[in-house]
Enzyme design. Structure first.
Site, PDB file in Angstrom:
ATOM      1  N   GLY A 125      56.267  57.492 -59.256  1.00 33.83           N
ATOM      2  CA  GLY A 125      57.368  56.946 -60.126  1.00 33.83           C
ATOM      3  C   GLY A 125      57.609  55.631 -59.531  1.00 33.83           C
ATOM      4  CG  PHE A 126      55.663  54.201 -56.893  1.00 25.22           C
ATOM      5  CD1 PHE A 126      55.748  54.815 -55.948  1.00 25.22           C
ATOM      6  CD2 PHE A 126      54.580  54.104 -57.655  1.00 25.22           C
ATOM      7  CE1 PHE A 126      54.547  55.346 -55.309  1.00 25.22           C
ATOM      8  CE2 PHE A 126      53.386  54.831 -57.271  1.00 25.22           C
ATOM      9  CZ  PHE A 126      53.495  55.593 -56.032  1.00 25.22           C
ATOM     10  CG  ASN A 156      58.842  67.718 -43.614  1.00 30.93           C
ATOM     11  OD1 ASN A 156      57.964  67.394 -42.772  1.00 30.93           O
ATOM     12  ND2 ASN A 156      58.673  68.475 -44.462  1.00 30.93           N
ATOM     13  CB  THR A 208      57.396  64.914 -46.355  1.00 30.59           C
ATOM     14  OG1 THR A 208      58.470  65.470 -45.752  1.00 30.59           O
ATOM     15  CG2 THR A 208      56.590  66.047 -46.718  1.00 30.59           C
ATOM     16  CD  GLN A 241      58.188  58.512 -49.247  1.00 32.01           C
ATOM     17  OE1 GLN A 241      58.940  57.851 -49.655  1.00 32.01           O
ATOM     18  NE2 GLN A 241      57.364  59.045 -50.068  1.00 32.01           N
ATOM     19  N   GLY A 292      67.539  57.986 -45.595  1.00 28.29           N
ATOM     20  CA  GLY A 292      66.507  57.832 -46.384  1.00 28.29           C
ATOM     21  C   GLY A 292      65.423  56.914 -45.971  1.00 28.29           C
ATOM     22  N   GLY A 300      62.355  56.165 -48.418  1.00 30.90           N
ATOM     23  CA  GLY A 300      61.630  55.857 -49.260  1.00 30.90           C
ATOM     24  C   GLY A 300      61.141  54.203 -49.436  1.00 30.90           C
ATOM     25  CD  GLU A 301      63.642  52.207 -52.080  1.00 33.71           C
ATOM     26  OE1 GLU A 301      63.092  51.353 -52.888  1.00 33.71           O
ATOM     27  OE2 GLU A 301      63.975  53.238 -52.936  1.00 33.71           O
TER      28      GLU A 301
END
Ligand SMILES: Cc1cc2nc3c(=O)[nH]c(=O)nc-3n(C[C@H](O)[C@H](O)[C@H](O)COP(=O)(O)OP(=O)(O)OC[C@H]3O[C@@H](n4cnc5c(N)ncnc54)[C@H](O)[C@@H]3O)c2cc1C
Lengths: 745, 339
Positions: free
Chosen positions: A246-247, A638, A641, A645, A709, A711-712
């Site tokens: 998605g990004f 985790n 994963t 990322q 988090g 993700g970024e």
């Protein structure tokens, strides 16, 4: 026994095997019966009006069922607010097929629906559209005079506009011992997840729809569709179990969803609409942005003055904004600061959050500016950052909830061998290649939002937890399963996480690196409520097996409630369910962050990247030969994963620095490299040695999991570190990105 | 639907006559370019003549004069990995392997490679003007994004470049293209096969209507001892050349006896300048000597803005590649810069 058997353990993706064996189904792969296929037609002009649509040739194609466009469409609402979605910026959202006006090149203007995909596509190519063209302005560079402040709206709550000035920038800058003025520019970038945007709508009758949609928010699509078509919220079910990347592109419902649902409702049939790759370039994207920096420092390396101005594209109808200029003063405590962020409305589609939106853009300018100053002062770039280390966020006058950036610097530098870096003035050669080392800091704000989850313990000893949240591929599925398993002391196999379905408890859109925190905390809360129900049942079971134990006297281990002081005294959870007449026990919980407490802190994940490049001395060809990124992002759920990322983020950073750009032809008003052959992402041969470190960081403010988090944060520090490394190798500072072959000649 | 006729040719003659039966008859070999063009709505074959059954075009065989015949239907990879090619024409092998991806090279054929069309963005976008696609409509590349475009031999009508890697080596090796058409068979020297755009940019080459390429013949001189292919591009694989150079040298007693230099990515055809090669003869292979050759090769080069860098880059690439050619064992995979 450790209560955290799963959290913090490197677990493989639960759905991994399904994905690599083709069993994971994506939105365009649901082969429901009697399916019709829609193919979208896009405008070939940039601005103007459709004067006529000649359908004759298209209609004559065998199998064509209907052609939708502004003159033949279902009724659409006339109020902007109805078109709003969870990620809508202030303004007037685009309305597909609404009227004859063309506002941007590639605007969807018709949908051809046929019995086969091939017939629909062929007929679409025969649709003859007549336009009245108007002049347009798509060029950011020549329209800077029109730059203006962004309007405020809901989106600016999460993405705040720049804070006001501090001190007296101009005077401090004039008095600084070292000054650097930078002018940076990068073009638009499109997300390009591998999975194309697609919707399969199942027409259930009675106004009910089941929609398989490519989205980062099932609830978001559900809300949007029910609003637009006047359907009851409950009658629209949106499912997105697997999302092929998605990004950020799926944070807003895309136009194929509207067109697909419109066709299904009108034709009372099941319909699928899939975009093609070129259409993936016709909606939101990272905005082209121009940045000006002026930083000043004292001779002993104290930053005294920061001026950072960004000018970004937006559409004529919405004010997309992102946080580009706020980070310099969060990271470096200068006292004289002037920040500005402005938008230039153009005849292009509204930009959209793209992985590390704003942060990756702003830090590219901030961190290269920092290196230029360090270079002038003759101070090592890492040392320069340490001399300006912010123990407290002076820009907001708040403490950090936690900040292990110093440790990122230390561990990253050590693993990389930063001490071997040579000053830029010294030439460092390997054969005919110049070697350069560069580093950069990274920062990403932690966002807190409410989330909801439910948990059920079943008669066959399984724990089912659910949330409407999607998993774009990061590993959300696995991590949520781990969190739930720990809460009830179960092995992973006994837990099933149900997600990606709007029927499950409401979730915000999946973006901003907040999913683990938001949904993970909700799952924890739901499981805790379930625990307490199970415990209450156990307390009153025949024979009172747990005696007069209180909740704090027991733990949940291996599918049983066990007395802490005597582990031989235990009640299995399946016995509890049996006692409950074989009925499963459920609990549902919302997790509402304590905004009042959170607001007292600046909350952010941090990172530091260290990069080595080799630059061919005569030919200017750049290779990123190795890189280390050290991340402090609170608790890592985790590491397996999580590492993926960060690795993905590092590759993204390489792409941003050296490859990625959507080329806009300002004369034609359109993007021209709209395929993956010419929209360059790095290939394997461009990626060499990448290493990731997670620095231990404890944070009990941000959320119960202590997770910030990830993700970024992996993206942000990489591109500036590369630019700095290229400078270190060659003495040349490139300020227009991506750096291209030819820029270093 | 997009209907078309299809026939699988059983002989060369049958292929040639079948393709002429309809005005829009086309051959299909690997299909890696044709199908893309079709999907982009840039070509509309009414008759597709499939060449894949023509076993006589699928061989690589030795020629009496010491040369090698490459069947038009042999795949690019099979050609690159053929023992005789690797031994005698390693320059060709390396050049082919610098192109596309393994999967594409497995399908792509030698004949098809010669005929692949430009990668100009505007050519590929049916909604944009383009003199090559739609003569007389204009050339937006001249004032638009022309980073990929020509610096040599271009015209006011077209600044597209011919993208093939393989053909750059074929130009350096002075291959001959053998064709058979309605009028019979003929041979075209590779230098005359591709053409400059001039006022007719729609025509990429001098192949006549309905002519079938049967083979590419290589002369005996293969420059096996001293050769190099250098491909400079925006990423390390899966990208077309911004500038590429194929160099073959024969060296005796420390002096150049015979030199060939062909450039890719700079013009509408592989670019060679005989004078640039002649000037190297009897010289020692030094950067200075290659610089002189570069000046001649690039004489008259013009930039259009985004592609200005190509002029200087090509100059440096010619010099580097000359030096790389001296010791092919130092070359890095993917035709990346080495030494
Ligand atoms: C993603 C991608 C990346 C690529 N990268 C590169 C690269 O880096 N370097 C490079 O050099 N190339 C590259 N290519 C191009 C590739 O080499 C060509 O597509 C291929 O060589 C074409 O061969 P084919 O057999 O598939 O031709 P086809 O697609 O079958 O045919 C192409 C044309 O040739 C005609 N034709 C085919 N055979 C004959 C014949 N025997 N006689 C007469 N006419 C014939 C067809 O009618 C058609 O017009 C790339 C291609 C793709 C898709």
């Amino acid at each position: 026994m450790n209560e955290h058997e799963q959290i913090g353990q490197p677990r493989r993706r639960i759905e991994g095997a399904r994905k690599v064996t083709g069993q994971a189904k994506y939105a365009a792969e649901y082969n429901v019966p009697d399916l019709l296929y829609g193919y979208i037609v896009n405008s070939t002009i940039t601005r103007g009006r459709i004067t006529a649509i000649d359908e004759a040739a298209a209609r004559s194609v065998a199998g064509v069922v209907e052609i939708f466009h502004h003159e033949r469409r279902s009724k659409l609402p006339g109020f902007d607010v109805i078109y709003s979605d969870m990620d809508a910026p202030p303004g007037s959202p685009f309305r597909p097929l609404y009227d004859a006006n063309i506002r941007f090149n590639g605007q969807p203007i018709a949908l051809v629906v046929a019995e086969t995909f091939e017939a629909a596509r062929y007929a679409a190519s025969l649709l003859n559209i007549h336009y009245e063209e108007e002049s347009f302005d798509v060029d950011l560079l020549t329209n800077l005079a029109r730059a203006r402040k962004p309007s405020k709206g809901l989106a600016t709550l999460i993405k705040p506009l720049p804070p006001g000035p501090r001190g007296d920038f101009e005077t401090a800058y004039a008095q600084a011992d070292a000054r650097f003025e930078g002018h940076f520019h990068h073009g638009s970038q499109h997300h390009n997840p591998l999975e194309l945007f697609a919707t399969t709508t199942v027409y259930e009758g009675d106004g009910k729809l089941t929609i398989y949609d490519k989205t980062q928010g099932t609830t978001n699509s559900q809300l949007y569709v029910s609003n637009l078509f006047g359907l009851s919220f409950r009658d629209v079910r949106v499912i997105a179990p697997f999302v092929g990347g998605g990004f950020g592109s799926g944070l807003r419902p895309q136009y194929q969803l509207v067109l697909c649902v419109m066709a299904a409702l009108q034709l009372r049939r099941n319909v699928r609409v899939v975009m093609d790759r070129a259409q993936m370039f016709t909606f939101g994207h990272r905005p082209e942005t121009i940045q000006h920096t002026r930083f000043g420092a004292t001779a002993d390396g104290k930053l005294t003055a920061i001026n950072h101005v960004a000018l970004a594209e937006t559409s004529r109808f919405e004010d997309y904004n992102e946080v580009v200029v706020n980070h310099a003063n969060m990271l470096y405590p200068a006292d004289n600061v002037a920040l500005d962020y402005k938008l230039v409305p153009l005849d292009r589609f509204t930009p959209l959050d793209m992985r590390a939106p704003g942060g990756s853009t702003g830090m590219l300018a901030i961190e290269t500016t920092m290196d230029q100053l360090a270079d002038q002062l003759g101070i090592d770039p890492l040392e320069f950052r340490l001399r300006n280390y912010a123990e407290r966020d002076v820009s907001a006058d708040k403490p950090y909830s936690s900040k292990e950036l110093r440790e990122c610097y230390r561990q990253g530098a050590e693993r990389f061998g930063w001490s071997e870096r040579k000053p830029t003035a010294e030439v460092n050669r390997r054969g005919n290649r110049l070697v350069g080392h560069g580093m950069s800091s990274g920062i990403w704000d932690v966002i807190a939002l409410p989330g909801k989850a439910s948990a059920e313990f079943t008669a066959d000893g399984k724990l089912i937890v659910s949330s409407a949240v999607t998993d774009n591929g990061q590993g959300t599925y696995t991590v949520m399963t781990q969190i739930a398993a720990d809460e009830l002391g179960l092995p992973l196999e006994a837990v099933s996480f149900q997600y990606g379905d709007s029927r499950h408890p409401l979730s915000p859109i999946q973006g901003g690196s907040y999913t683990t925190a938001v949904i993970g905390s909700a799952i924890k809360a739901a499981c805790r409520a379930l625990r307490s129900k199970l415990f209450k049942l156990a307390q009153i079971m025949d024979g009172f097996p747990l005696g007069d134990a209180l909740p704090e006297d027991v733990r949940f281990v291996d599918g049983a409630i066990v007395l802490k002081k005597d582990p031989f005294i235990r009640v299995s959870l399946t016995d509890v369910i049996a006692f409950n007449h074989g009925k499963s026990v459920t609990a549902s919980k919302s997790n509402i962050p304590n905004i009042f407490r959170l607001k007292q802190y600046t909350r952010a994940a941090h990172a530091a990247s260290f990069v080595e490049v080799e630059v061919d001395e005569q030919l200017g060809i750049i290779n990123v030969t190795r890189a280390v990124t050290a991340v402090a992002a609170g608790a890592i759920m985790n590491p397996h994963t999580a590492r993926s990322q960060i690795l993905g983020g590092m590759v993204w950073g390489i792409s941003m620095a050296l490859h990625e750009e959507t080329l806009l032809d300002v004369n034609l008003g359109k993007y021209i490299n709209t395929d993956l052959g010419e929209y360059h992402l790095p290939v394997h041969a461009d990626i060499h040695d990448l290493d990731v470190i997670f620095v231990e960081e404890h944070d009990d403010v941000i959320n119960e999991l202590g997770a910030k988090g990830i993700g970024e944060i992996g993206v942000i520090s990489m591109a500036p570190a590369i630019v700095n490394a290229v400078y270190n190798a060659t003495g040349k500072l490139v300020q227009v990105f991506p750096i291209k072959v030819g820029d270093l000649l | 639907m997009n209907n078309f006729n299809y026939t699988k040719a059983e002989s060369i003659d049958q292929a040639v006559s079948a393709v002429a039966t309809q005005s829009e008859g086309q051959f299909i070999a690997g299909g890696t370019n044709l199908i893309d063009l079709w999907k982009y709505d840039l070509t509309h074959p009414e008759m597709l003549v499939d060449l894949n059954g023509l076993s006589e075009l699928k061989a690589i065989s030795e020629l009496p004069d010491g040369g090698l015949r490459l069947g038009a239907l042999v795949s690019n990879n099979a050609t690159a990995y053929h023992p005789l090619v690797q031994e005698r024409y390693p320059l060709l092998s390396r050049t082919i392997l610098a192109g596309a991806t393994a999967q594409i090279r497995n399908s792509a054929t030698n004949g098809g490679n010669l005929l692949q069309r430009t990668r100009c963005y505007y050519f590929y976008d049916a909604a944009s003007p383009c003199n090559k696609r739609n003569p007389g409509s204009g050339c937006p590349a001249i004032t638009g994004h022309n980073r990929l475009h020509a610096i040599l031999g271009e015209s006011e009508h077209c600044i597209a470049v011919y993208p093939s890697d393989m053909s750059v080596a074929l130009a350096a090796l002075e291959a001959t293209v053998r064709v058979t058409g309605p009028e019979g068979a003929r041979e075209i020297p590779i230098a005359d096969f591709h053409r400059l755009p001039g006022a007719e940019p729609a025509r990429d080459n001098t192949l006549g209507a309905g002519e079938l390429i049967t083979s590419i013949d290589l002369p005996s001189t293969g420059f096996a001892d001293h050769h190099s292919y250098l491909k400079l591009r925006d990423r390390n694989s899966y990208a077309f050349a911004l500038v590429s150079v194929a160099t073959g040298l024969e060296i005796e007693g420390g002096r150049i006896r015979n030199a060939r230099i062909a450039l890719g990515g700079v013009a509408h055809k592989p670019w060679r300048v005989p004078a640039a090669e002649a000037i190297l003869v009897d010289k020692a292979p030094t950067p200075e000597a290659f610089a002189e050759a570069a000046d001649l090769l690039l004489a008259g080069a013009t930039g259009y803005g985004h592609n200005d860098f190509k002029i200087e880059l090509a100059r440096r690439a010619i010099i580097r590649n000359g030096m790389m050619a001296l010791d092919p064992s130092t070359q890095r995979p993917g035709a990346q810069p080495s030494l």
